[in-house]
Design a protein around this motif. Structure first.
Motif, PDB file in Angstrom:
ATOM      1  N   ALA A  37       0.910  -1.142  -0.050  1.00 33.01           N
ATOM      2  CA  ALA A  37      -0.046   0.191   0.052  1.00 33.01           C
ATOM      3  C   ALA A  37       0.838   1.351  -0.014  1.00 33.01           C
ATOM      4  N   LEU A  38       2.072   1.103   0.815  1.00 29.67           N
ATOM      5  CA  LEU A  38       2.884   2.356   0.876  1.00 29.67           C
ATOM      6  C   LEU A  38       3.538   2.496  -0.642  1.00 29.67           C
ATOM      7  N   LEU A  40       2.117   1.617  -3.509  1.00 34.01           N
ATOM      8  CA  LEU A  40       1.225   2.362  -4.225  1.00 34.01           C
ATOM      9  C   LEU A  40       0.963   3.814  -4.081  1.00 34.01           C
ATOM     10  N   VAL A  41       0.724   4.309  -2.763  1.00 34.13           N
ATOM     11  CA  VAL A  41       0.564   5.859  -2.468  1.00 34.13           C
ATOM     12  C   VAL A  41       1.939   6.467  -2.718  1.00 34.13           C
ATOM     13  N   GLY A  42       3.008   6.068  -3.035  1.00 34.36           N
ATOM     14  CA  GLY A  42       4.040   6.646  -3.273  1.00 34.36           C
ATOM     15  C   GLY A  42       4.270   6.993  -4.938  1.00 34.36           C
ATOM     16  N   GLY A  44       1.554   6.991  -6.534  1.00 31.89           N
ATOM     17  CA  GLY A  44       0.270   7.875  -6.884  1.00 31.89           C
ATOM     18  C   GLY A  44       0.915   9.480  -6.440  1.00 31.89           C
ATOM     19  N   PHE A  45       1.516   9.553  -5.582  1.00 32.17           N
ATOM     20  CA  PHE A  45       1.787  10.957  -5.399  1.00 32.17           C
ATOM     21  C   PHE A  45       3.108  11.407  -6.220  1.00 32.17           C
ATOM     22  N   SER A  46       3.707  10.613  -6.468  1.00 30.14           N
ATOM     23  CA  SER A  46       4.862  10.992  -7.651  1.00 30.14           C
ATOM     24  C   SER A  46       4.244  11.606  -8.909  1.00 30.14           C
ATOM     25  N   SER A  49       2.178  14.808  -8.445  1.00 29.98           N
ATOM     26  CA  SER A  49       2.965  15.916  -8.096  1.00 29.98           C
ATOM     27  C   SER A  49       3.797  16.530  -9.439  1.00 29.98           C
TER      28      SER A  49
END
Length: 226
Positions: A37-38, A40-42, A44-46, A49
């Motif tokens: 999950a971490l 995937l979140v990273g 998505g955040f990249s 941004s």
């Protein structure tokens, strides 16, 4: 009794071990999915941004182009036609120019463009050139079989002092009962009836033709038959 309790210890330890193994298995699954999950979140955040940054770059390029297109144009002060003409340099007069046009109006009574019919001289008649404008105005020059010469040369039969006229400019004579006008290779040409765009090299004259030597000059001659 002590011996009985000691005998049960292996079973107790086995139960606890089984229980701990179950707990560790569950923890492994939680840790795995938590890490996934971490990740995937990273990602998505990249992506999120990076997208505004690209938009800002595109927007900046459009802004530069837009500013370049919309840049104000410095107005140029307008001038009247008279001021522009006055500011233009005036070239000195060149008498040896290949072609010089004179804008003076033809003399009153001069023949302009018309349908021409080559004239055959009637028996017993005589042909003349009458100066209708210029320094020789009113003078009559008879056209004979031998012909008469026109030019700036003082030895010419018809002397024209205009600098646009060549020394030996033209010849007019009678050939087969017709008056023939022949240009002698002049610099500025010989013209009929104000047709300034059509210089002649040799032509049979028609009654009332008006001849211009060197352009629309002040010296003009009309062909007549008496």
């Amino acid at each position: 009794m002590l011996l009985a309790w000691l005998a049960q210890l292996p079973q107790v330890f086995d139960g606890h071990l089984i229980h701990l193994e179950g707990i560790l298995s569950v923890l492994k699954q939680y840790i795995f999915w938590g890490i996934f999950a971490l990740v995937l979140v990273g990602v998505g955040f990249s992506v999120a941004s990076a997208r505004p940054r690209n938009l800002r770059q595109k927007g900046g390029g459009t802004g530069v182009a837009g500013s370049a297109i919309s840049a104000p144009v410095t107005p140029v002060a307008s001038q009247s036609m008279g001021e522009q003409a006055a500011s233009q340099p005036v070239d000195p007069f060149d008498p040896n120019a290949t072609r010089i046009l004179f804008s003076a109006e033809p003399a009153r009574g001069a023949v302009t463009a018309k349908k021409r019919v080559e004239t055959v001289l009637p028996a017993g008649s005589s042909a003349h050139l009458i100066c209708v404008a210029g320094v020789n105005k009113g003078s009559r020059f008879e056209v004979s079989a031998a012909g008469i010469t026109v030019g700036r040369d003082p030895q010419s039969d018809i002397v024209i002092t205009d600098s646009r006229v060549s020394n030996q400019h033209a010849w007019v004579g009678i050939v087969d009962r017709k008056a023939v006008l022949r240009d002698l290779g002049s610099t500025n040409g010989t013209f009929l009836n104000a047709q300034i765009e059509s210089p002649v090299s040799e032509v049979v004259l028609a009654l009332d033709d008006t001849i211009f030597f060197g352009g629309l000059s002040r010296d003009q001659f009309r062909f007549v038959i008496d």
